[in-house]
Design an enzyme around this catalytic site. Sequence first.
Site, mmCIF file in Angstrom:
data_model
loop_
_atom_site.group_PDB
_atom_site.id
_atom_site.type_symbol
_atom_site.label_atom_id
_atom_site.label_comp_id
_atom_site.label_asym_id
_atom_site.label_seq_id
_atom_site.Cartn_x
_atom_site.Cartn_y
_atom_site.Cartn_z
ATOM 1 C CE1 TYR A 142 -3.524 -2.623 0.575
ATOM 2 C CE2 TYR A 142 -4.652 -0.554 1.014
ATOM 3 C CZ TYR A 142 -4.703 -1.890 0.710
ATOM 4 O OH TYR A 142 -5.913 -2.504 0.552
ATOM 5 C CE LYS A 192 1.600 -17.071 -2.837
ATOM 6 N NZ LYS A 192 1.203 -18.431 -3.327
ATOM 7 C CG ASP A 225 -1.811 -19.852 -1.959
ATOM 8 O OD1 ASP A 225 -1.214 -19.949 -0.862
ATOM 9 O OD2 ASP A 225 -1.428 -20.438 -2.985
ATOM 10 C CG ASP A 249 -8.057 -4.857 1.234
ATOM 11 O OD1 ASP A 249 -8.996 -4.450 1.933
ATOM 12 O OD2 ASP A 249 -8.005 -4.687 -0.003
ATOM 13 C CG ASP A 253 -13.544 -7.348 1.768
ATOM 14 O OD1 ASP A 253 -13.412 -6.651 2.784
ATOM 15 O OD2 ASP A 253 -13.922 -6.887 0.672
HETATM 16 C C1 IPM Z 1 -10.493 -1.496 3.681
HETATM 17 C C2 IPM Z 1 -10.736 -0.843 2.345
HETATM 18 C C3 IPM Z 1 -9.615 0.144 2.086
HETATM 19 C C4 IPM Z 1 -8.336 -0.641 1.923
HETATM 20 C C5 IPM Z 1 -9.851 1.084 0.902
HETATM 21 C C6 IPM Z 1 -11.157 1.844 1.029
HETATM 22 C C7 IPM Z 1 -8.704 2.044 0.735
HETATM 23 O O1 IPM Z 1 -10.874 -1.802 1.355
HETATM 24 O O2 IPM Z 1 -10.412 -0.773 4.683
HETATM 25 O O3 IPM Z 1 -10.397 -2.726 3.726
HETATM 26 O O4 IPM Z 1 -8.027 -1.139 0.833
HETATM 27 O O5 IPM Z 1 -7.623 -0.757 2.918
HETATM 28 MG MG MG Z 2 -10.900 -3.790 2.079
#
Ligand code: IPM
Ligand code: MG
Length: 368
Positions: A142, A192, A225, A249, A253
């Site tokens: 990032y 990884k 993975d 990230d 999710d």
């Molecule tokens: C998160 C989001 C952020 C990230 C975006 C909005 C920059 O996806 O907080 O997980 O990628 O960190």
């Molecule tokens: Mg995210």
Amino acid sequence: MANPSILILAGDGIGPEVMGEVKKIITWYGDKRGLSFDVSEDLVGGCAYDAHGTPLTDATMAKAQEVDAVLLGAVGGPKYDKLDFSVKPERGLLRLRKEMDLYANLRPAQCFDALADFSSLKKDVVAGLDIMIVRELTSGVYFGEPRGIHKEGNERVGINTQRYTESEIARVARSAFELARKRNNKVCSMEKANVMESGILWRDVVQEIHDAEYPDVELSHMYADAGAMQLTRWPKQFDVIVTDNLFGDLLSDLAAMLTGSLGMLPSASLGAPMANGRPKALYEPVHGSAPDIAGQGKANPIACILSFAMALRYSFSELAEADRLEKAVEKVLADGLRTADLMGPDGGTPVSTSDMGDAIIAALDASL
Ligand code: IPM
Ligand code: MG
């Protein structure tokens, strides 16, 4: 003693609506529990760009550095998709994370009993699930340099750099081990190491910190993975997962969706302790700004409310009050109250954003 201070950055889309319910809850704590906060508010994301031409002003950044905790709603929306990369709403959030040095991002994925049927996975795979992803938040790909898009001969080349120092890995590993000791004492580290040198270093440093400082915690390593695969196969094998910024990230999710309800999940981003002993901290729901439903009273305020519960726990050391708020949320779900995102297999009683907030307050009252 002065009241602890909170800066609210409600942001864009459904951010202001869900934050409205948190404000009611903050008021409740002042009135009913003698827990008063000095609350100020400011802009972040697209709304800050509209007002000031930047997703986060220096003045707001400075305020965020001074308060005891920042509560953030959500940023972004289609209106801002065409903006230059440097002023996109997300840049405001990334600047807060980086300049406050919020290196440990705690993302719990917890399956509420009342919602176990909502997952796309079988009920027995997710019922009772309670895992914590600790995502490194201020380094890795990032922020690594070099980065950018440049021309090489006739074509463009896009570059981002995955870069981690030992100390960056060590501090987030410590956060994960500390959390594990308060939970089920298990950490799985994901990288990884089979293809990335930064992954080899990650694995080595996590192991070294473990052996030197946390030998009592059970540690395992997994390629990220394979970790994604195991998270969908049998997520209950995990307690705390520690991983880098990008894998974190993705995996958070994935973990969030296991619970069937993205509208439910909070997060805490923590940095080093300030002079008063509290960590630098920002709390935000995992969900985004959901522009498609903004302004309609449809949004689920629970992720944002549970983010405030995390603030009670991690910034203000009010563990019993954090439990009280989490129980109040469980209660309204068990009673069948459902915002639009939760209208699923079990029917339930449809409620608006503010009905949900009011019901949680009624459950808090009932807990006294
Ligand atoms: C998160 C989001 C952020 C990230 C975006 C909005 C920059 O996806 O907080 O997980 O990628 O960190
Ligand atoms: Mg995210």
